[in-house]
Design a protein around this motif. Structure first.
Motif, mmCIF file in Angstrom:
data_model
loop_
_atom_site.group_PDB
_atom_site.id
_atom_site.type_symbol
_atom_site.label_atom_id
_atom_site.label_comp_id
_atom_site.label_asym_id
_atom_site.label_seq_id
_atom_site.Cartn_x
_atom_site.Cartn_y
_atom_site.Cartn_z
ATOM 1 N N CYS A 130 -32.332 28.570 -4.298
ATOM 2 C CA CYS A 130 -31.096 27.781 -4.137
ATOM 3 C C CYS A 130 -31.383 26.392 -4.913
ATOM 4 C CB CYS A 130 -30.760 27.718 -2.703
ATOM 5 S SG CYS A 130 -29.820 29.176 -2.344
ATOM 6 N N LEU A 143 -28.695 34.392 -5.498
ATOM 7 C CA LEU A 143 -27.868 33.139 -5.460
ATOM 8 C C LEU A 143 -26.441 33.368 -5.188
ATOM 9 C CD1 LEU A 143 -28.001 30.215 -5.385
ATOM 10 C CD2 LEU A 143 -28.031 30.133 -8.005
ATOM 11 N N THR A 192 -25.505 34.246 -1.727
ATOM 12 C CA THR A 192 -25.726 33.120 -0.869
ATOM 13 C C THR A 192 -24.397 32.451 -1.075
ATOM 14 O OG1 THR A 192 -28.179 32.860 -0.866
ATOM 15 C CG2 THR A 192 -26.895 30.701 -0.428
ATOM 16 N N ALA A 193 -23.932 32.279 -2.204
ATOM 17 C CA ALA A 193 -22.771 31.530 -2.185
ATOM 18 C C ALA A 193 -21.706 32.228 -1.682
ATOM 19 C CB ALA A 193 -22.304 31.728 -3.920
ATOM 20 N N VAL A 212 -23.562 25.868 -4.513
ATOM 21 C CA VAL A 212 -24.795 26.418 -5.427
ATOM 22 C C VAL A 212 -24.542 26.282 -6.843
ATOM 23 C CG1 VAL A 212 -25.121 28.271 -3.729
ATOM 24 C CG2 VAL A 212 -23.716 28.825 -5.922
#
Length: 415
Positions: free
Chosen positions: A204, A301, A304-305, A335
């Protein structure tokens, strides 16, 4: 980067009286040398009162860590499970099969004969074993014969020792996993040392690149994403903004007509999608598609966003905020520094963002900044730090697991 899940499992305690146990999972991605997802490590603990940790682990695993539970917890990716040796000896057979599971055992445990025999049976039945915290300790020599992988804390070992340790593991036929990889420089050093898998916060964080220029297409996509995020954008404005990018329009229609939506009738235009699904939903999908196109190699990623945006939105809803879209997009945009490999100030410079969103992204200031901080705390498992009098740690964990499940399902719809 760590993501967290909460599963409610029902199992009888020692007194045989049924009770509900809350099991909290921390989920951290493990990537291969090409930055592709190789699996998630699940770190878990159960809120089980006065029971011993070993008994709690056994009951939790028996009731929650079924094959289906593991697939749900990792979105179908391989699950790396930390297990105690007491658990392995007590749970025979295990409540889950060997497919898509890696059992992590501590490397500093001196194995006795019962454990040696148990590990041998697990290998015979196809279970994959990993040594956790391997640093060349003599006590782990006997365990190396049963392991397929060995996790090394890259922060605690010098460069020359690291190379020698990796060479030893590879010579024994084990795949070395670098743990504690906090920066991209750490990742590069570990890759040079011969590691094959990588775990840590580098996922990240932006890579430091001197003289790095972001492609014009990425800047345009990010500007468009920021432009369509405004909640007061009407149907005509939203349709026009999306239609200005033919590629986005095509991807959006393909996405909303995919199996993930299970629509009865095909949607044939952007306006039809906005009318049937609602402006808010279409804005979210469009932003997702735009961000995914900036760097398609960073799947973890993107998840995660998605989960961070959804968690921010859920927290804001529970706290009675009005502009839920802005909270969602703040989480999603948090991010972009890693996506563009630029400091956040540079990544969002010139974007049509409100002052409170900019303050949240750069300084974690204001209501949106505090909510973003809470979502990030959930990812680290710091529920108590993030909890509020009106939103306790358990409620936060539930919100986050729902966000992760949504993120996994949404990301799967992109493929």
């Amino acid at each position: 980067m760590a993501e967290h899940l909460a599963l409610a499992a029902t199992a009888p305690p020692a007194s045989q009286t049924p009770s509900e146990i809350e099991v909290l999972f921390a989920r951290q991605p493990i990537l291969d040398a090409d930055s592709r997802l190789a699996g998630y490590e699940l770190l878990y603990r159960g809120e089980t009162g006065a029971e011993s940790p070993h008994a709690a682990t056994s009951r939790v695993a028996a009731s929650a860590l079924s094959d289906l539970g593991l697939r749900q917890a990792t979105g179908g990716a391989p699950a790396f499970l930390n297990v105690t040796t007491e658990f392995l000896l007590a749970m025979d057979p295990l409540p889950f099969g060997p497919e898509g599971v890696v059992l992590e055992i501590a490397a500093d445990r001196v194995p006795d004969q019962p454990l040696i025999e148990r590990l041998g049976r697990l290998r015979q039945h196809g279970y994959m074993l990993a040594l956790d915290g391997y640093a060349g300790q003599p006590a782990a020599e006997a365990l190396l014969d049963f392991a397929t992988l060995a996790k090394v804390d890259a922060r605690s070992i010098g460069p020359s020792e690291l190379v020698a340790l990796v060479a030893k593991l590879r010579g024994r036929g084990l795949r070395p996993v670098a743990n504690g990889v906090d920066t991209h420089n750490d990742h590069d050093h570990c890759a040079d040392a011969g590691f094959e898998l990588f775990q840590g916060d580098f996922v990240c964080r932006p890579r430091e690149i001197v003289g790095h220029n972001v492609p014009t297409a990425s800047i345009g996509a990010l500007r468009l994403a920021a432009g369509i995020s405004a909640a007061d954008t009407n149907i005509d404005e939203l349709e026009k903004a999306i239609s200005l990018d033919p590629g986005l329009s095509l991807r959006l229609l393909r996405f909303v007509n995919s199996a993930a939506f299970s629509l009865r009738h095909q949607i044939k235009s952007v306006r039809q999608a906005i009318v049937l699904l609602g402006p808010r939903t279409v804005r979210q999908w469009a932003m997702l598609l735009l961000l995914s196109g900036i760097d398609e190699q960073r799947g973890p990623l993107l998840i995660t966003a998605l989960s961070r945006g959804r968690t921010c939105e859920a927290i804001a809803r529970r706290l009675g905020a009005d502009d839920l879209d802005a909270y969602f997009f703040t989480g999603m945009l948090s991010v972009v520094d890693a996506l563009l490999d630029q400091p956040m100030e540079e990544a969002i410079r010139g974007l049509p963002l409100s002052e409170d969103v900019v303050a949240a992204l750069i300084d974690r200031a204001g209501g949106k900044g505090r909510t973003l901080t809470m979502a990030e705390a959930c990812e680290r498992g710091a529920w108590d730090d993030a909890a509020l009098p009106s939103l306790d740690a358990g409620a936060l964990a539930v919100l986050h697991v729902e966000a992760l499940a949504w993120a996994d399902g949404t990301a799967a719809g992109l493929t």
